[in-house]
Every structure is written in C-alpha cells, then in structure tokens.
Design an enzyme around this catalytic site. Structure first.
Site, PDB file in Angstrom:
ATOM      1  N   ALA A  11       0.837  -1.205   0.000  1.00  0.00           N
ATOM      2  CA  ALA A  11       0.000   0.000   0.000  1.00  0.00           C
ATOM      3  C   ALA A  11       0.865   1.245   0.000  1.00  0.00           C
ATOM      4  CB  ALA A  11      -0.912  -0.012   1.224  1.00  0.00           C
ATOM      5  N   ARG A  17      -2.053   9.861  -9.705  1.00  0.00           N
ATOM      6  CA  ARG A  17      -3.106  10.058 -10.708  1.00  0.00           C
ATOM      7  C   ARG A  17      -4.495  10.248 -10.094  1.00  0.00           C
ATOM      8  NH1 ARG A  17      -2.350   5.251 -14.678  1.00  0.00           N
ATOM      9  NH2 ARG A  17      -0.852   4.483 -13.134  1.00  0.00           N
ATOM     10  N   GLN A  77       7.922   1.458   3.608  1.00  0.00           N
ATOM     11  CA  GLN A  77       8.906   1.359   2.521  1.00  0.00           C
ATOM     12  C   GLN A  77       9.413   2.781   2.299  1.00  0.00           C
ATOM     13  OE1 GLN A  77       7.426   0.568  -1.433  1.00  0.00           O
ATOM     14  NE2 GLN A  77       9.363  -0.298  -2.124  1.00  0.00           N
ATOM     15  N   ASP A 106      -4.479  -1.526  -3.907  1.00  0.00           N
ATOM     16  CA  ASP A 106      -5.261  -0.783  -4.906  1.00  0.00           C
ATOM     17  C   ASP A 106      -5.966  -1.734  -5.876  1.00  0.00           C
ATOM     18  OD1 ASP A 106      -3.156  -1.667  -6.428  1.00  0.00           O
ATOM     19  OD2 ASP A 106      -2.515   0.309  -7.120  1.00  0.00           O
ATOM     20  N   GLU A 156       7.838  -8.236 -17.665  1.00  0.00           N
ATOM     21  CA  GLU A 156       7.108  -6.973 -17.564  1.00  0.00           C
ATOM     22  C   GLU A 156       7.006  -6.316 -18.934  1.00  0.00           C
ATOM     23  OE1 GLU A 156       5.480  -5.843 -14.735  1.00  0.00           O
ATOM     24  OE2 GLU A 156       5.982  -7.910 -14.253  1.00  0.00           O
ATOM     25  N   ASN A 361     -49.411   8.905  15.453  1.00  0.00           N
ATOM     26  CA  ASN A 361     -49.579   9.467  14.112  1.00  0.00           C
ATOM     27  C   ASN A 361     -49.003  10.871  14.108  1.00  0.00           C
ATOM     28  OD1 ASN A 361     -50.674  10.711  11.744  1.00  0.00           O
ATOM     29  ND2 ASN A 361     -52.106   9.002  11.626  1.00  0.00           N
ATOM     30  N   ARG A 424     -51.312  27.801  19.709  1.00  0.00           N
ATOM     31  CA  ARG A 424     -51.276  28.660  18.525  1.00  0.00           C
ATOM     32  C   ARG A 424     -52.242  29.806  18.785  1.00  0.00           C
ATOM     33  NH1 ARG A 424     -54.664  24.012  15.889  1.00  0.00           N
ATOM     34  NH2 ARG A 424     -56.762  24.821  16.233  1.00  0.00           N
TER      35      ARG A 424
END
Ligand code: UD1
Ligand code: CA
Length: 451
Positions: A11, A17, A77, A106, A156, A361, A424
């Site tokens: 990974a 890109r 790495q 990926d 390759e 309700n 109200r």
C-alpha cells in the site's frame, strides 16, 4: 493442518493520478476503503496474520489497517524501488517462515476464493504461485510465460519482446511464496531491468532456475482490476455494486431496477424486501424481511423492521430505528430516533433525537426542534399520540400516551397523557370584513386611474 500464512499487502503507492489529498488506498468503494476490502478478503480466506507496507509518513493508512485488521503489523517502505523491494520492507514479518500471499491494496475486488486458490497451489507443492488472466487489453501487465504447465518467467511490459507482448496471459499481481523458500527467492531479486526496479515477479524465474516449482492459476480479470485514477475507481465501484446487487437478489430481495440501487459493503437486507428504483444504502443499514423501500430513498446507519414502508423520497440517517409496520413517507427525515411499531410519519417531517411510540400518528410538517444552537435535546412522543400537522415540538419535551396536539402548535411544555394541547393563536372572525375591504380598495384603484 492448514499451513500458517502471512498476507503482505502493498500500500506504498503514491497514487498521484488520483489527484487527491487522501491516500489512494483509502478511497472508498461501497462505503469502505479499498485497503479494508483487501484486508476483509484476506481474513475471509482464513488468514489471521497480515503485514501492510505503507509509504513514508502514512500514519493515516496505518490507522485504517490496524482498525480493520487488528494485530496486523505495518511496515514503511522508505523509497519506492519496486514490488519486490516493497515486500522485503516487511522482512521482520517474513522471518517467521510462514507462507506468504502478496496482494495490492489498490486492487480491491480480489475475492477470498482466489486467495484460497493460491494457498491451494502451495499445498500442492508450489514454491511460487501467481494468478493469471486473459486480458482484454494486455498492455501494461506482466506476461506469464508458461512451458509444460510450469511458470518459467514473468516478463514486464517494458522488458518484453514483441513476441512476448503478443502473449495474452497476464499476471494479476497477487503472488504466493512458500515459507521455506520465500526469503531466499526475494533476496535474489535484482534490479537489472528497464525500470531499474526490484520486480517481485522475478521470483518466478528465479524459482524455476533453481528447480523449484512455479505455477500460474486462473483468475477472472475483474478481480484484479487495479485503481490508479478516478475513472478506474468508478469502474471498481460499478463492479462491486453488480456483486452486491446480485448477492441481494440471490438472498430473495426484489430490486426493480438493480442498476439504480447502491449498497454498502455491509448492507444487511432480508428476503422479500422490495427496493424500488434509485435508492442509496450508506454504511450500517439493516433492513428486515418484508419491508418496502420506495423510490429515491437515502438510508445510512438505519434499521428497518419487517412490514415497514419507507419513502418515496425518505431520508433515514444514523440511528433511525423503525419498528414493525412503521410508515415513513415522502420528504421525511429521521435521525437518531426509535419509531415504534405501527407509527406513521407520512409526509414532510423532521424527527431527530426522539422516540415515537407505537401507533402514534405524526401529522404532515411536524418538526422536532432538537437543537438549541448548542446542544441536542430529546423529544418523547407517547404511544397512540396524535400530532396535528405543522407542529413544532421544542425539545426537551414529552407528549404523553394517547395525547393530541392541535395542528400548527409550538409545543414547549410536556403534554399529559390523554390531554389535548393547542399552542397557537386563537381564531378571530370579523363578519363582513372582506367585503368592506374589497369595496374600499376597488374605489381607491378607480380614483387613481382617473386622476
Ligand atoms: C505489477 C506486476 C505486473 C502485473 C501488474 C498487475 C511487478 C513488477 N509487476 O505491475 O506483472 O501484471 O502488477 O496489476 O510486480 N508498490 C509499492 N512499492 C513499490 C512499488 C509498488 O508498494 O516500490 C505497490 C503499488 O502501490 C501497487 C502495487 O505495488 O499497489 C503494484 O505496483 P505497480 O507499480 O502498479 O506495478 P505494475 O507496474 O502495475
Ligand atoms: Ca499497477
């Protein structure tokens, strides 16, 4: 006895890109990072030890790896020198001498079965095993050179002769290495090639030269679809959705227009659920048998019991929990709310941080005012309550069982059970007012027109 196996997941790609501030392998398909998909397949294949190789400074990738595969080890790495070099970044983990399965983070569509195919090749005595496919367009892939059933070499693209380029059998990228010989083969890989990289794929030729067994087993091209840019991400998403829809239908779910329904990796959906066109299921959704999700509904982190009806155009946000036979109609949003058996919220409402009791309700346009600008508060609506249309329930507030709230009320205090609350302005009626008003205004208009 199964041979102990270590998965090494590469990974460390830069993912330039993708043009993203997010590392490539953390981009999601079906609501889950690509890396997590790969780790899930590894686990599903019965492998419980994993090493993830990340690029420098990628704590974010390490965090996801450790969350999705507790106990995995993360290696960095430091410099990108090729796939062979990347695997050796996990040397500490390789020293254990377990069989190794290398995967790319990926390449998120790899199925557990294919990992098992590689393990089976090692069980059959192979030292190196790869998965090959017949590419629609082989450009860019390593070509598998197979002679008398033995994999003698992987060439390759950049190093291939025109004849080799004409080979359509390509390397899917995954590789299995037998524990007893893995490090010796990996350490023998050099970088004398067109890219000056340490190619993992050279392990096949080195094994063959040493009289060890290297083999290629078949895999469907779809499974090794790699993601390098947003278009490939969308293609991976599309393929994953095809799988998720097929799995749902196989379990007895009716999808009227499957290509318009989007699931998450973890959507749980029972048999005899009907999903109408254009619905979206984000992570964490559970729909029990016999519910109906009408068109254009958006669900995330929600639970829907059997017999319930949701939508069209409903939004269920995290914590929405609908009981049996509940009805949630059009333009209703529900968040963090238990809606108990048989309750109806049929039109144009927001119910958040609430409980709605059984058979209550809720009239059109009812809003729970759950937020005071600083804190969230709870609304509790009792069983059998009737909330008149266009009411605002200002939380924290309780409406008792079987109480009525008059339409257009703004309820700021608790309502006792069986009571009626009306909050109200009172209606005023002035006899003949409208007629007199019309006459005055008509006269005004006429005199203006003259003058
Ligand atoms: C690789 C294979 C090729 C195969 C193809 C399938 C090699 C040499 N070639 O080629 O045979 O057909 O995959 O897609 O292995 N990575 C690192 N560190 C590195 C280099 C790569 O972590 O130093 C990771 C990348 O992020 C990626 C994976 O390894 O996830 C593959 O690397 P990539 O450079 O894309 O290899 P390909 O040239 O595609
Ligand atoms: Ca690649």
């Amino acid at each position: 006895m199964a041979r102990p196996t270590l998965a090494v997941i590469l990974a460390a790609g830069e993912g330039t890109r993708m043009k993203s501030s997010l590392p490539k392998v953390l981009h999601a398909i079906a609501g889950r990072p690509m890396l997590a998909h790969v780790l899930a397949s590894v686990r599903e294949a019965g492998i419980d030890d994993a090493a993830v190789v990340v690029g420098p400074g990628r704590e974010d990738v390490a965090t996801v790896a450790q969350k999705d595969f507790p106990g995995c080890t993360v290696f960095t790495q430091a410099e990108r020198k090729g796939t062979g070099h990347a695997v050796l970044a996990a040397r500490q983990a390789l020293l254990g001498g377990k069989d190794v399965i290398v995967l790319y983070a990926d390449t998120p569509l790899v199925r557990a079965q294919s990992i098992e195919t590689l393990k089976a090749a090692l069980d059959d005595g192979a030292n190196v095993a790869v998965l090959g496919f017949h590419a629609a367009n082989p450009t860019g892939y390593g070509r598998l050179i197979v002679e008398d059933g033995a994999l003698t070499r992987i060439v390759e693209e950049k190093d291939a002769t025109p004849d080799q380029k004409a080979i359509g059998f390509c390397n899917g990228g995954l590789m299995a290495l037998r524990g007893e010989t893995s490090l010796a083969l990996l350490d023998a890989i050099g970088n004398a090639n067109a890219k000056g990289e340490y190619y993992l794929t050279d392990a096949a030729e080195i094994a063959h030269q040493r009289g060890l067994k290297a083999v290629a087993r078949p895999i469907a091209e779809e499974e090794v679809h790699g993601v390098n840019d947003r278009a490939q991400l969308a293609a991976a998403e599309a393929m994953m959705q095809v799988r998720l829809r097929a799995a749902a239908m196989k379990e007895g779910v009716t999808l009227i227009a499957p290509e318009t329904v989007f699931f998450s990796y973890d959507t749980v959906i029972g048999n005899d659920v009907i999903v109408e066109p254009n619905c979206w299921f984000g992570p964490g959704v559970k729909i029990e048998s016999g519910a109906v999700i009408h068109a254009f509904s958006h669900l995330e982190g929600a639970k829907v019991a059997g017999g319930a009806s949701v939508g069209p155009f409903a939004r269920l946000r995290p914590g929405a929990d609908l009981g049996r036979d509940v009805k949630v109609g059009n333009f209703v949003e529900i968040k963090a709310a238990q809606v108990e058996q048989g309750a109806k919220i049929s039109h144009l409402s927001y119910i958040g941080d609430a409980r709605v009791g059984a058979e209550a309700n809720i009239g059109a346009g009812t809003i729970t005012c759950n937020y005071d600008g600083y804190l969230k508060h709870k609304t509790d609506i009792g069983a059998g309550a009737f909330i008149g249309s266009n009411s605002a329930l200002v939380a924290p507030v309780k409406v008792g069982d079987n109480a009525n709230v008059g339409a257009g009320s703004v309820i700021t205090r608790n309502v006792a059970e069986d009571a009626l609350a009306v909050a109200r302005g009172r209606q005023v009626e002035i006899v003949g007012w409208a007629k007199r008003y019309r006459e005055v205004k008509k006269a005004e208009k006429a005199s203006k027109a003259k003058g």
